[in-house]
Design a protein around this motif. Structure first.
Motif, short mmCIF file in Angstrom:
data_model
loop_
_atom_site.label_atom_id
_atom_site.label_comp_id
_atom_site.label_asym_id
_atom_site.label_seq_id
_atom_site.Cartn_x
_atom_site.Cartn_y
_atom_site.Cartn_z
N PRO A 203 16.63 -13.14 -0.98
CA PRO A 203 17.35 -13.88 -2.01
C PRO A 203 18.79 -14.16 -1.55
O PRO A 203 19.48 -13.26 -1.09
CB PRO A 203 17.32 -12.94 -3.21
CG PRO A 203 16.08 -12.12 -3.02
CD PRO A 203 16.00 -11.92 -1.53
N GLY A 204 19.19 -15.40 -1.65
CA GLY A 204 20.53 -15.77 -1.23
C GLY A 204 20.62 -16.14 0.23
O GLY A 204 21.71 -16.31 0.76
N SER A 205 19.47 -16.25 0.89
CA SER A 205 19.53 -16.53 2.33
C SER A 205 19.95 -17.96 2.59
O SER A 205 19.91 -18.82 1.72
CB SER A 205 18.18 -16.24 2.97
OG SER A 205 17.28 -17.27 2.65
N ASN A 206 20.32 -18.19 3.82
CA ASN A 206 20.79 -19.50 4.23
C ASN A 206 19.64 -20.52 4.15
O ASN A 206 18.50 -20.19 4.43
CB ASN A 206 21.31 -19.41 5.67
CG ASN A 206 22.16 -20.59 6.03
OD1 ASN A 206 22.69 -21.28 5.15
ND2 ASN A 206 22.30 -20.84 7.30
N GLY B 280 26.77 -22.56 4.24
CA GLY B 280 26.12 -21.72 5.25
C GLY B 280 26.58 -20.27 5.20
O GLY B 280 27.18 -19.82 4.24
N ASP B 281 26.29 -19.60 6.28
CA ASP B 281 26.43 -18.15 6.36
C ASP B 281 27.73 -17.80 7.09
O ASP B 281 27.90 -18.19 8.23
CB ASP B 281 25.22 -17.61 7.13
CG ASP B 281 25.19 -16.10 7.24
OD1 ASP B 281 26.14 -15.44 6.76
OD2 ASP B 281 24.23 -15.58 7.82
N THR C 93 22.05 -10.31 7.93
CA THR C 93 21.14 -11.15 8.68
C THR C 93 21.21 -12.59 8.23
O THR C 93 21.19 -13.51 9.02
CB THR C 93 19.70 -10.63 8.52
OG1 THR C 93 19.71 -9.26 8.83
CG2 THR C 93 18.76 -11.36 9.42
N THR C 94 21.25 -12.79 6.93
CA THR C 94 21.30 -14.14 6.41
C THR C 94 22.07 -14.14 5.10
O THR C 94 21.96 -13.20 4.31
CB THR C 94 19.89 -14.74 6.24
OG1 THR C 94 20.02 -16.04 5.66
CG2 THR C 94 19.00 -13.88 5.36
N ALA C 95 22.85 -15.16 4.90
CA ALA C 95 23.63 -15.28 3.67
C ALA C 95 23.94 -16.75 3.49
O ALA C 95 23.70 -17.56 4.38
CB ALA C 95 24.91 -14.46 3.76
N ASN C 96 24.47 -17.10 2.34
CA ASN C 96 24.72 -18.50 2.06
C ASN C 96 25.89 -18.60 1.10
O ASN C 96 25.81 -18.15 -0.03
CB ASN C 96 23.46 -19.12 1.45
CG ASN C 96 23.60 -20.61 1.22
OD1 ASN C 96 24.64 -21.20 1.53
ND2 ASN C 96 22.58 -21.21 0.66
N THR C 97 26.97 -19.19 1.55
CA THR C 97 28.12 -19.32 0.66
C THR C 97 27.78 -20.22 -0.53
O THR C 97 28.36 -20.09 -1.59
CB THR C 97 29.33 -19.92 1.40
OG1 THR C 97 28.91 -21.12 2.04
CG2 THR C 97 29.89 -18.97 2.42
N MET C 98 26.80 -21.12 -0.36
CA MET C 98 26.44 -22.01 -1.46
C MET C 98 25.68 -21.28 -2.57
O MET C 98 25.53 -21.80 -3.67
CB MET C 98 25.60 -23.18 -0.93
CG MET C 98 26.34 -24.10 0.01
SD MET C 98 27.71 -24.96 -0.77
CE MET C 98 26.81 -26.16 -1.73
N ALA C 99 25.15 -20.10 -2.26
CA ALA C 99 24.42 -19.35 -3.28
C ALA C 99 25.34 -18.88 -4.39
O ALA C 99 24.90 -18.42 -5.43
CB ALA C 99 23.69 -18.17 -2.65
N MET D 76 24.64 -4.62 2.91
CA MET D 76 24.91 -5.42 1.73
C MET D 76 26.24 -6.14 1.84
O MET D 76 27.04 -5.84 2.72
CB MET D 76 24.93 -4.51 0.51
CG MET D 76 26.01 -3.44 0.62
SD MET D 76 25.75 -2.09 -0.50
CE MET D 76 26.39 -2.83 -1.96
N PHE D 77 26.46 -7.07 0.95
CA PHE D 77 27.79 -7.65 0.86
C PHE D 77 28.05 -8.18 -0.54
O PHE D 77 27.15 -8.41 -1.32
CB PHE D 77 28.00 -8.76 1.89
CG PHE D 77 27.20 -10.02 1.65
CD1 PHE D 77 25.96 -10.19 2.23
CD2 PHE D 77 27.71 -11.04 0.85
CE1 PHE D 77 25.23 -11.34 2.01
CE2 PHE D 77 26.98 -12.19 0.64
CZ PHE D 77 25.74 -12.35 1.21
N ASN D 78 29.34 -8.32 -0.80
CA ASN D 78 29.78 -8.98 -2.02
C ASN D 78 30.51 -10.25 -1.61
O ASN D 78 31.31 -10.24 -0.68
CB ASN D 78 30.73 -8.07 -2.82
CG ASN D 78 31.34 -8.82 -3.99
OD1 ASN D 78 32.39 -9.44 -3.85
ND2 ASN D 78 30.68 -8.80 -5.11
N GLN D 79 30.22 -11.32 -2.29
CA GLN D 79 30.88 -12.59 -1.99
C GLN D 79 31.56 -13.10 -3.24
O GLN D 79 30.93 -13.34 -4.26
CB GLN D 79 29.81 -13.57 -1.51
CG GLN D 79 30.32 -14.98 -1.24
CD GLN D 79 29.23 -15.80 -0.56
OE1 GLN D 79 28.82 -15.54 0.56
NE2 GLN D 79 28.73 -16.80 -1.25
#
Lengths: 468, 1011
Positions: free
Chosen positions: B160-163, B192-193, B199-205, B454-457
């Motif tokens: 969930p929240g991947s690029n 993008g990440d 491993t994968t993230a998405n600023t647009m999420a 984990m991360f917090n954005q």
């Protein structure tokens, strides 16, 4: 009329906003914060230092002295056998490597990377104040030595040994002495590569006037020690013996006393170390460290072979470089290599040690007819391991055999055994063998690593080794 | 009951009234959109008369009509016009207007302005909020797949929240980014990440899809050239909601559901059972020439007591049975709650919202929680001055995991770990004593809290703009925006087992702060000459600067597994920070002209400068020309009653791709090469002072049509020629580098897009519409000096960019069970030695032959159903991890998957799986080969919704404006052409799959209430 002024005012306001928001001339000139432009890299003596230390840093790679360059020739030799779940360097150990092999590619890339780093220092040609001239010479001398070392390592790993053909015209590796992004060099002959190595070392020695004060860097003796080994490989026993003598007689190094020998491997930078690659906590290759390829706390992929173990006399202090591991057994024995014992922080990797100089000189003396001197040198090393051992008395081929045996024990797991076999044109025979391949007769194409496919794909002038 | 009586009374009364008025009666009604929003100012007219009215602030109207059984025509800009048969017997009407998606008069957001669809000369696709709201997916890009012709949006990872990888009209670059530019309310933003240890993230999420009014995809030069050096991969314009005048509208959305693997249990890879593994273990040693007893001794050495053998060497009893994959699999929850209020008056319009979204993957630990809010306010300070501020803030917590062939990847190690290894030890802790086995990794323990990744954005985007009418027809707009993204990552490995064991546990904390500011000033002038010639001019200046700062800290040696901050680490191992920047400075303009609303011409130009370009090529100019012809306005067409709309348009222009590294052009010397505690440096970037943007020349011709008042569509041909491609040309490693970045190559993407929508049935109480889109895409590398071999692919002039280049697998020798390959492309000769085989091109590529989507909408009274499919055909997938997971025993003593059960065992066995042997079977798993290449063609039911909108008279009784309940499924059903495909067909764009978190199938129940 009033309206007209108002309109003008509005237009002026808008134009003003445009102008205010317009950016300065240097708005688009952004320079990086982690790097500097390459043409600015070497300006001061501190810059020389940074570039030389950066070259040493390349040696720490897990593909170089951090692991594989030392491990691979040993797993191809008869000193080491494969553990059941060994998954790394197995293609070399089983003589099945292909041009796609990641280890071969990694070694090739990092060694040429190191050469490029050294070339930056050697070719900088920056005029500095006379006060720092000696320091500058020192750095340039180190860079020459490092460049020689990398070429030497490349030609050993990727080409048949010196002496494989009569005139050494067989393919060596590409010689690189300056940076050219469009270069597509072909392989020089082994003879030419060795000439380059010797030229670099001869250039380095007079420049290395100031001793760096630590075996973590090359001193003049370091360059001479390397030259001694190169000369030995080239069969120039006169010069090999002379260089070894100069190092021994420099008085800068002393053999580690017997009772401190085992402990010295964990401590590093011992009194007999001439040059070693130092690892601090932040250089640690983690699970990819050389020692962890042997230790049960790491991958534990390789084990000592009885072929080697049986040579070490009872009571010899060097038996202390192994530890028992009850979790293995059967054909795998119950011993682990413990020469690099630290599972937490990577041990230093030795490159040149005083004991090797004694053994080089012993061989040179034996061949040149000074058998007494040879016996004295080999006895020195043997009795350091086992003080109660009797002095060597052999002569002729038997003496050479004694020297070779002593060298095998003393230099074990330091990535030298395979080159010794090649130099002596011996067959590989593993009697304590858990590998797919237990014997390889000399000569064989597979004794050298494949030129990486990635290099061949990008450089049509590069020829592959036969058999790959 | 009382309710019905009331209704009847009203009916009788009205009936009497109408009778008295000789057929005259009054129709009362409400007009709403599909979401229950009242439409203000909608026109209600008696057909073929001038009798009519408009709806008031509640969307309600009253209309005196002259006779019984009249036809009312209800219309509103942006919505489908509807007819309604009103009779005196049923004088109360409730009209729901569907949003127009196909008609030419739709308002469309374009670069630096708005337009009407009829005026467009470029290729533009718009998606309305109805398609985006309450889709149970984390980020809006995921919704685009199958909904927009020419666009591929692929997640390839169920995290969930991947690029999300988005490609508009194919891949336009070989090494630079092929991602489109994202623009939110006019602000080019980071997508993008940007994480480092995840491993994968998405600023647009961070964005709440429910806040989005529309997504506009700009595809051709006429539409994208105004974005200059960043437009070549297409542009995605996201417009957030704003308030409409009227009393406050409150909307509440709630949704709850469960997530599962999208790949059915039957198809997915399964781990071996203890019995299967044990048999395979013995077989693997016997095939190496050992006796059964030796093999059993080895087994007992690895797994003491796990299995009891009898004296004959057969399994007597299994004592340990761990299904690692089952242990990490779960049913995840999917929740979304969203509250918004909007409205406005003459002075202020507002839209405010707050939402909570939470998605847990079907793999334990993996999940995402997002809180977001938005305040969009416009103040009409005077008739000439309008000030708008859009403020959005969101905080997102994501829990992720490793992928690829990392031992910490649970979907890799989960198959590898022998089922005879216990899950827990004697003390009830997760077992970690299998040191010989992948470092003692235990994925179940790792994901159950023993480890963290984990991360917090935090993302805040604020955009203040003012629009001022300087003179009549001359408008000035100034806009200032700040986009701030803060990412705090935490990565921890416990001291007891797994990757952290040798160092007593370790942790890395990373902070990434990105600051992006953009100032845009535009002047807009419109002029009409005698209503014949109409001109619009736009001129603008834009400056942007982006700064990203990173901070990385690591430590190791953790005394207590519950204390994980770096303060508890015995040894700090890393403390580092870095800073990277880029800037853009641009001038741009556009001219639009039309003659009698029949012939349209538009031209754009943009001059861009960027810090990313080499000093020799710092500025570039990009332009486009577009023209369109509204054939339906011509007399010779206007007479044809079956043609409603017909427009032909064409465009040509240039733009650039600045998606390259910030400092790629500078030959660099970088530090961070310390040795023996002394700082050291080395050449770190080869550089190229001539480096510049990639250029794309795009040609587009399209036909928009509406026929017989029910069929709408667009057919387009496009040709994108990308030149000056940034190429990481592999160079001789003897240089110390492996590649040189240069502007060299060229690539072409051309194809045809067809979009069709049909309102098959359109009655007031029953509608059925069907639609779909298809894109035929052809990609060719048109200029490349020499081949580039990129692991599994080859880049060669004349070939598709994504052409696979593999050893051709020729199956198993049925006599001895050894692997075989074809020696070369003639495929005539077999070899059992991979060194005697060569890779060759077999025409298989990761680029689909065609792709698109299909949709069907049915509504009957309040009941409605929507089905949306996406598909891709003719593309191939490569399983990158198969060489390990199906390695025929190459990695002793790692377990394999159920696919290895079909191994060769006896002479004559015909199978694709070589015999099983520890240490490997004749290099059967070495090198990338077609053995693991699969046809990736699929058709997937992307979204299925079954819902019911409660009748307005009922909900009004409850003091509710509108109410809607529904069941929704995402990825409910998938057809794959390859029956044996165990991978999810929605893999990454490049078709290479590396054991990611599986894609998700979601079933949710939702409720929408409007007040």
């Amino acid at each position: 009329m009033k309206i007209e002024i108002n309109k003008k005012l509005r237009v002026i306001t808008v134009v003003a906003v445009f102008l205010i928001s317009a950016c300065g001339k240097d708005f688009l000139d952004l320079n990086p914060h982690q790097s500097i432009a390459l043409d600015q890299a070497i300006q001061t003596i501190d810059d020389y230092q940074a570039a030389v230390y950066g070259t040493y840093s390349a040696l720490q790679s897990a593909d170089y002295y951090g692991r594989y360059f030392v491990l691979v020739p040993d797993v191809m030799s008869d000193d080491v056998k494969q553990n059941a779940q060994a998954n790394r360097a197995r293609d070399f150990s089983d003589y099945q490597a292909t041009a796609l092999d990641g280890i071969a590619t990694g070694m090739w890339e990092i060694m040429y990377d190191a050469i490029n780093r050294a070339n930056l220092v050697i070719n900088a040609e920056v005029e500095l104040a006379a006060a720092v001239q000696d320091q500058k010479d020192e750095f340039i001398g180190e860079a020459h030595t490092l460049r020689a070392l990398a070429h030497f390592d490349l030609v050993r790993m990727f080409a048949q040994h010196y002496g494989y053909t009569e005139d050494n015209s067989h393919p060596g590796v590409a010689i690189v002495t300056s940076f050219d992004q469009n270069a597509r060099p072909e392989r020089s002959s082994v003879s030419e590569v060795y000439q380059q190595i010797v030229d670099d070392l001869m250039a380095a020695i007079p420049l290395l006037k100031v001793d760096p004060g630590s075996a973590s860097r090359f001193s003049a003796e370091g360059a001479k020690a390397l030259l001694a080994r190169v000369m030995l490989y080239m069969g120039n026993y006169q010069l090999a013996g002379q260089m070894a003598s100069e190092v021994i007689n420099s008085g800068k190094y002393s053999l580690v006393p017997t009772d401190q020998y085992v402990a010295s491997w964990n401590q590093g930078l011992s009194s007999e170390s001439i040059f070693e690659v130092v690892f601090r906590a932040d250089d640690d290759n983690g699970s990819d460290a050389l020692g962890r390829m042997y230790l049960p706390e790491g991958y534990g992929d390789y084990l000592p072979a009885a072929d080697l173990l049986d040579l070490i006399p009872e009571g010899d202090v060097r038996k202390g470089l192994f530890k028992t591991d009850a979790t293995i057994g059967g054909v795998y024995g119950n011993l682990r290599v413990n020469k690099y014992p630290n599972a937490q922080n990577q041990n230093n990797t030795p490159v040149l040690r005083l004991s090797e100089m004694y053994l080089i000189r012993a061989e040179a003396r034996a061949i040149l007819g000074d058998e007494a001197g040879a016996r004295e040198d080999v006895t020195t090393i043997r009795q350091r391991g086992l003080p109660s051992a009797s002095a060597v008395t052999a002569s002729g081929q038997a003496l050479l055999d004694e020297i070779a045996k002593e060298k095998r024990i003393e230099m074990m797991f330091e990535g030298q055994r395979l080159w010794e076999l090649m130099r002596h044109k011996e067959n590989l025979v593993r009697s304590d063998c858990t590998n797919l391949v237990c014997e390889v007769d000399y000569p064989d194409n597979r004794f050298v690593a494949p030129i990486p496919q990635a290099e061949l794909d990008a450089n049509e002038n590069m020829a592959q080794n036969p058999g790959y | 009951m009382k309710f019905w009586i009331n209704l009847n009374l009203i009916g009788i009364t009205l009936l009497l009234c109408s009778a008295m008025a000789y057929g005259q009666f009054t129709v009362k009604g409400v007009v709403q959109d599909e979401t229950g929003l009242s439409l203000i100012g909608a026109s209600v007219v008696v057909k073929n008369t001038t009798i009519g009215t408009t709806t008031d602030l509640d969307g309600s109207f009253e209309l005196q009509v002259p006779e019984d059984d009249v036809t009312l025509v209800i219309s509103f800009i942006g919505y489908e016009t509807q007819e309604y048969q009103a009779s005196a017997a049923m004088p109360e009407v409730f009209i729901t207007l569907a949003e127009a998606t196909t008609q030419l008069n739709e308002v469309v957001i374009v670069g630096y302005g708005t337009s009407r669809k009829e005026e467009l000369t470029g290729a533009v696709t718009k998606l309305q909020s109805a398609k985006l709201e309450q889709v149970p997916l984390a980020s809006v890009e995921q919704t685009l797949q199958g909904n927009v012709a020419g666009l591929q949006a692929v997640m390839g990872n169920g995290q969930p929240g991947s690029n999300v990888q988005v490609r508009i009209r194919g891949i336009g670059s070989i090494t630079a980014s092929s991602e489109p530019l994202y623009v939110i309310d006019g602000i080019p933003v980071t997508a993008g990440d940007i994480t480092r240890t995840n491993t994968t993230a998405n600023t647009m999420a961070s964005l709440n899809p429910n806040d989005i009014e529309s997504v506009t995809v700009l595809k051709d030069a006429a539409a994208t050239s105004i974005y200059g050096s960043r437009g070549s991969n297409g542009v995605i314009l996201i417009t957030t909601k704003s308030g409409r005048s009227g009393k406050p509208r409150i909307d509440l959305h709630a949704q709850y559901g469960v997530n599962d693997w999208a790949v059915s249990e039957k198809k997915r890879l399964k781990p071996l059972t203890s019995e299967q593994y044990t048999q395979m273990f013995i077989e693997g040693w016997v095939n190496r020439g050992e006796s059964v007893q030796d093999a059993i001794d080895r087994f007992d050495g690895y797994y003491p007591g796990a299995v009891t053998f009898n004296s004959a060497g057969d399994i007597q009893q299994i004592n340990v049975e761990t299904n690692w994959i089952d242990e990490i699999t779960r049913k995840g929850q999917n929740q979304s709650y969203d509250l918004s209020a909007s409205g406005g008056n003459d002075f202020v319009n507002y839209y405010i919202s707050g939402s909570y979204f939470s998605q847990d993957a079907p793999i334990i630990y993996s999940g995402l929680d997002r809180l977001s809010s938005r305040v969009n306010v416009t103040v009409n300070a005077s008739p000439k001055l309008k000030i708008t501020n859009n403020l959005f803030a969101s905080t997102l917590d994501q829990r992720g995991m490793s992928d690829g062939s990392f031992w910490a990847n649970p979907l890799y190690t989960g198959y590898f770990l022998a089922p005879v290894i216990p899950l827990k030890d004697d003390q009830g802790r997760y077992y970690g004593e299998h040191l010989f086995f992948m470092g003692g990794n235990n994925p179940v323990g790792s994901l159950s809290g023993d480890d963290e990744r984990m991360f917090n954005q935090l993302r805040i985007l604020d955009n203040l703009s003012a629009e001022y009418e300087i003179l009549k027809d001359l408008k000035f707009r100034t806009s200032w925006a700040i986009d701030r993204i803060d990412v705090q990552e935490f990565f921890y490995r416990n001291p007891r087992y797994g990757d952290g064991r040798n160092v007593g546990g370790f942790a890395t904390e990373t902070n990434i702060g990105e600051n992006n500011w953009i100032g845009t000033q535009t002047l807009n002038y419109s002029k009409s000459l005698n209503n014949i010639h109409q001109f619009t001019f736009l001129a603008g200046y834009e400056a942007q600067k982006n700064q990203r700062k990173g901070l990385e800290l690591s430590g190791e040696g953790y005394p207590n597994p519950t204390l994980r901050t770096l303060a508890n680490a015995a040894t700090p191992t890393q403390a580092s920070s870095d800073l990277a920047e880029y800037s853009f400075e641009s001038l741009f303009g556009r001219v639009d002209y039309n003659y009698r609303l029949k012939y349209y011409l538009s031209g754009t130009v943009r001059r861009d400068g960027s810090s990313r370009f080499g000093i020799n090529n710092r500025f570039g100019t990009f332009w486009s020309l577009g023209a369109s012809w509204r054939l339906d306005q011509e007399d010779f067409i206007a007479g044809l009653s079956f043609i409603d709309d017909l427009k032909l348009r064409a465009s040509y222009g240039t733009n650039g791709n600045a998606g390259i590294g910030n400092y790629d052009h500078i030959p660099l010397f970088g530090f961070g090469e310390a040795y023996d505690g002394v700082p050291g440096g080395a050449p770190s970037n080869i550089g190229n002072v001539d480096l510049t943007w990639e250029s794309t020349n795009s040609f587009n011709v399209g036909l928009d049509f509406g026929l017989m008042n029910f069929l709408y569509g667009t057919v387009e041909y496009f040709n994108r020629e990308s030149t000056n491609l940034l190429l990481d040309r592999p160079i001789s490693r003897t240089t110390g580098f492996d590649a040189l970045t240069q502007n060299f190559g060229a690539m072409r993407n051309n194809g045809i897009e067809i979009t069709l929508n049909a309102d098959v049935i359109r009655r007031s109480d029953f509608t059925l519409s069907l639609g779909g889109n298809i894109t035929f895409l052809k990609n060719r590398i048109t200029k490349l000096d020499e081949d580039i071999i990129d692991v599994t692919k080859i880049r060669r002039e004349g070939l598709d960019f994504q052409t696979f280049y593999l050893y051709e697998w020729a199956g198993v020798n049925s006599q001895d069970g050894t692997p075989q390959w074809f020696t070369d492309s003639t495929q005539t000769e077999l070899t059992g030695n991979i060194n005697n085989a060569e890779r060759f091109i077999s025409g298989r590529s990761a680029t689909p032959d065609f792709f698109g989507g299909l949709n069907a909408d049915i509504a009957w009274k309040g009941l409605y159903m929507n089905a949306q499919f996406s598909y891709s055909w003719g593309n191939y997938l490569y399983d990158e991890e198969a060489r390990f997971l199906q390695g025929d025993g190459a990695l002793t003593p790692r377990s394999q998957t159920n696919l290895n059960l079909a191994r060769w065992q006896n002479p004559g066995d015909v199978t694709e799986v070589p015999y099983f042997r520890w240490g490997g079977n004749n290099n059967s798993n070495v090198g990338n080969m077609t053995r693991w290449l699969y046809d990736g063609s699929y058709l997937r039911l992307r979204n299925f919704t079954l819902g019911y909108r409660l009748p307005v008279d009922i909900v009004n009784k409850m003091n509710v404006r509108a109410a809607n309940i529904y069941l929704r499924g995402t990825n409910l059903w998938t057809y794959t052409k390859d029956k044996d495909l165990y991978l999810d067909p929605e893999a990454s764009i490049n078709g290479v799959v590396a054991s990611p978190v599986p894609n998700i199938k979601t079933i949710t129940f939702g409720l929408d209430l409007g007040f």
